[in-house]
Enzyme design. Sequence first.
Site, PDB file in Angstrom:
ATOM      1  N   CYS A   1      36.673  48.298  37.409  1.00 41.09           N
ATOM      2  CA  CYS A   1      35.304  47.989  36.994  1.00 41.09           C
ATOM      3  C   CYS A   1      34.464  49.277  37.020  1.00 41.09           C
ATOM      4  CB  CYS A   1      34.663  46.938  37.897  1.00 41.09           C
ATOM      5  SG  CYS A   1      32.938  46.676  37.453  1.00 41.09           S
TER       6      CYS A   1
ATOM      7  N   LYS B   1      36.389  34.933  36.356  1.00 44.69           N
ATOM      8  CA  LYS B   1      35.587  36.153  36.508  1.00 44.69           C
ATOM      9  C   LYS B   1      36.054  36.903  37.761  1.00 44.69           C
ATOM     10  CE  LYS B   1      32.097  39.103  36.525  1.00 44.69           C
ATOM     11  NZ  LYS B   1      32.203  40.308  35.693  1.00 44.69           N
TER      12      LYS B   1
HETATM   13  C1  SIN Z   1      31.318  43.884  35.403  1.00 45.52           C
HETATM   14  O1  SIN Z   1      31.092  42.823  36.025  1.00 45.52           O
HETATM   15  O2  SIN Z   1      30.597  44.880  35.544  1.00 45.52           O
HETATM   16  C2  SIN Z   1      32.467  43.952  34.450  1.00 45.52           C
HETATM   17  C3  SIN Z   1      33.745  43.778  35.152  1.00 45.52           C
HETATM   18  C4  SIN Z   1      34.736  44.828  34.826  1.00 45.52           C
HETATM   19  O3  SIN Z   1      34.512  45.660  33.939  1.00 45.52           O
HETATM   20  O4  SIN Z   1      35.776  44.876  35.472  1.00 45.52           O
END
Ligand code: SIN
Length: 313
Positions: A131, A44
Site C-alpha cells: 500500500c 478490503k
Molecule cells: C489504500 O487504502 O490506500 C489502498 C490500498 C492499497 O493500495 O493497497
Amino acid sequence: MSLETTFLNHTFKNPLMNASGVHCMTVAELGELAHSQAGAFITKSCTLEKRAGNPEPRYYDVPLGSINSMGLPNLGFSYYLDYALSYEKLHAEKQPLFFSIAGMSAKENLEMLKLIEASDFQGITELNLSCPNVPGKPQLAYDFEATADLLAQVFQVFTKPLGIKLPPYFDFAHFDQMATILNQYPIAYVNSINSIGNGLYIDPKSDTVVIKPKDGFGGLGGEYVKPTALANVRAFYTRLKPEIKIIGTGGIRNGQDAFEHLLCGASMVQIGTELHKEGVAIFERITQELAMIMDEKGYQTIDEFRGKLRVMS
Ligand code: SIN
C-alpha cells in the site's frame, strides 16, 4: 468453450475478481460481489483495528485511470473475519473467499495471520505488502531485506494458503531479487500489481491537485498502468517456481486486457479502477468479451493460451 479456472485446487467459473479496495469495504458491497458474475472476490485490506483512512477527496477518476490515496480505510479485522466465516457457513458449496490484510507493522501482520490460522477460515489469505498511501509507512515490498525477514516469520506461524500483493517493480534486478526471496517459501500466489505509487495528477483548469492527502500524491490505476502490470506478471511468471501462481491486476478495462494478463501467465485477474467506474456489471461484460476473443482465436479453455506470450527470435 469454458472460462473455468482451477486455482489452488478450486475450480472458479471464470478468472475475474475485484481488486482489494474496490467495492469490498462493507458487507453490502461484498454481498453484491458474491452475487455478481465475478469468479471470486476479495475483502478490503484490513488492519487489526478499524481505520478512517486519509482525508477526502482521496479517490479521483482521471481520463486514463484513477489516482487514490485512501490510506487503508477499513472496518477492522474482526468485521471481515466475521463476514468470511458467516459467508463460508452459508455457502459451503461456493468458492473460497480471499481475505486481504495489510498491517501497519510486521507485528500487526503476524498477529492477524495467527488469528486467521487459529480460526475456522478455510479461504485464501492475501498479505498486502504494497500500500503506497499511508503517510510515513513506505511500501514494505520495496525493502527486500524487511520482506525476507517478514516472510521467514510468517511461515513459522501460518500454514493456510497465502498470497502476497506486490507493488510494481521497474528493473530486472528487482524482479530477480524479489523472485529469489519469494521462491524460498510455500507462497500460494503473488498478486501483481498494486497501484503505481505516488503519481501526481493536476487539474488543468484550476492548477491544483485532485486529491487531498499527501499534497496530491497517490497511487495510479487504470489504463496508465497496464503495460507495467503485464511486465510484472510476465517477469514473475517466468521467475517464480511453478507452484507459485500469479494474479494479474492493473489496467483491465475489457476482455482484451484480461486476455493479455492471462497470456502473460496470470491464473486469475483482478479489476480495480474500471470496477469503480462501472460497478459489478463489469464482470458480465468482461467475461463475454473474453469468451468472444477466445472464440475468435479458436481456444476452448484458458489453459490453452495461459502464459503463451510470443516473443521475437
Ligand atoms: C489504500 O487504502 O490506500 C489502498 C490500498 C492499497 O493500495 O493497497
